[in-house]
Design a protein around this motif. Sequence first.
Motif, PDB file in Angstrom:
ATOM      1  N   LYS A   1       2.402   1.835  -3.519  1.00 45.15           N
ATOM      2  CA  LYS A   1       1.290   2.158  -4.507  1.00 45.15           C
ATOM      3  C   LYS A   1       1.049   3.675  -4.143  1.00 45.15           C
ATOM      4  O   LYS A   1       1.060   4.578  -5.080  1.00 45.15           O
ATOM      5  N   LYS A   2       0.873   3.997  -2.810  1.00 44.82           N
ATOM      6  CA  LYS A   2       0.737   5.535  -2.549  1.00 44.82           C
ATOM      7  C   LYS A   2       1.791   6.456  -3.118  1.00 44.82           C
ATOM      8  O   LYS A   2       1.611   7.341  -3.467  1.00 44.82           O
ATOM      9  N   GLN A   3       3.014   5.868  -2.713  1.00 41.22           N
ATOM     10  CA  GLN A   3       4.178   6.658  -3.305  1.00 41.22           C
ATOM     11  C   GLN A   3       4.402   6.805  -4.780  1.00 41.22           C
ATOM     12  O   GLN A   3       4.502   7.907  -5.233  1.00 41.22           O
ATOM     13  N   LYS A  34       1.796   6.907  -6.751  1.00 39.57           N
ATOM     14  CA  LYS A  34       0.670   7.395  -7.185  1.00 39.57           C
ATOM     15  C   LYS A  34       0.915   9.089  -6.936  1.00 39.57           C
ATOM     16  O   LYS A  34       0.833  10.072  -7.980  1.00 39.57           O
ATOM     17  N   GLU A  35       1.818   9.459  -5.736  1.00 42.02           N
ATOM     18  CA  GLU A  35       2.228  10.809  -5.532  1.00 42.02           C
ATOM     19  C   GLU A  35       3.208  11.406  -6.510  1.00 42.02           C
ATOM     20  O   GLU A  35       3.004  12.276  -6.963  1.00 42.02           O
ATOM     21  N   GLU A  76       0.835  -1.221  -0.039  1.00 43.06           N
ATOM     22  CA  GLU A  76      -0.005   0.076  -0.160  1.00 43.06           C
ATOM     23  C   GLU A  76       0.922   1.325  -0.120  1.00 43.06           C
ATOM     24  O   GLU A  76       0.353   2.254  -0.759  1.00 43.06           O
ATOM     25  N   LEU A  77       1.879   1.472   0.801  1.00 40.78           N
ATOM     26  CA  LEU A  77       2.872   2.384   0.788  1.00 40.78           C
ATOM     27  C   LEU A  77       3.658   2.623  -0.395  1.00 40.78           C
ATOM     28  O   LEU A  77       3.760   3.714  -1.214  1.00 40.78           O
TER      29      LEU A  77
END
Length: 65
Positions: A17-19, A21-22, A14-15
């Motif tokens: 994926k979030k990174q 996306k950002e 999840e981390l």
Amino acid sequence: MATPNYGYEKRQRELAKKQKKEEKLRNKAARKSDHPDGTDQTDDNPGGAPGDAGQGGGGDAGSAD
């Protein structure tokens, strides 16, 4: 043998994926701000200069007969 910690692995995914996306959003914003003429891609007033509507030509207001 130790059991796998699936919660930790999921959190790491999840981390990541979030990174990612950002990073994409930052790249998109950088591309938008790097536009050659400094304006956005959209054309709000196609085919004319700002404020030229209704000015000049064809009116009876100032004509003398």
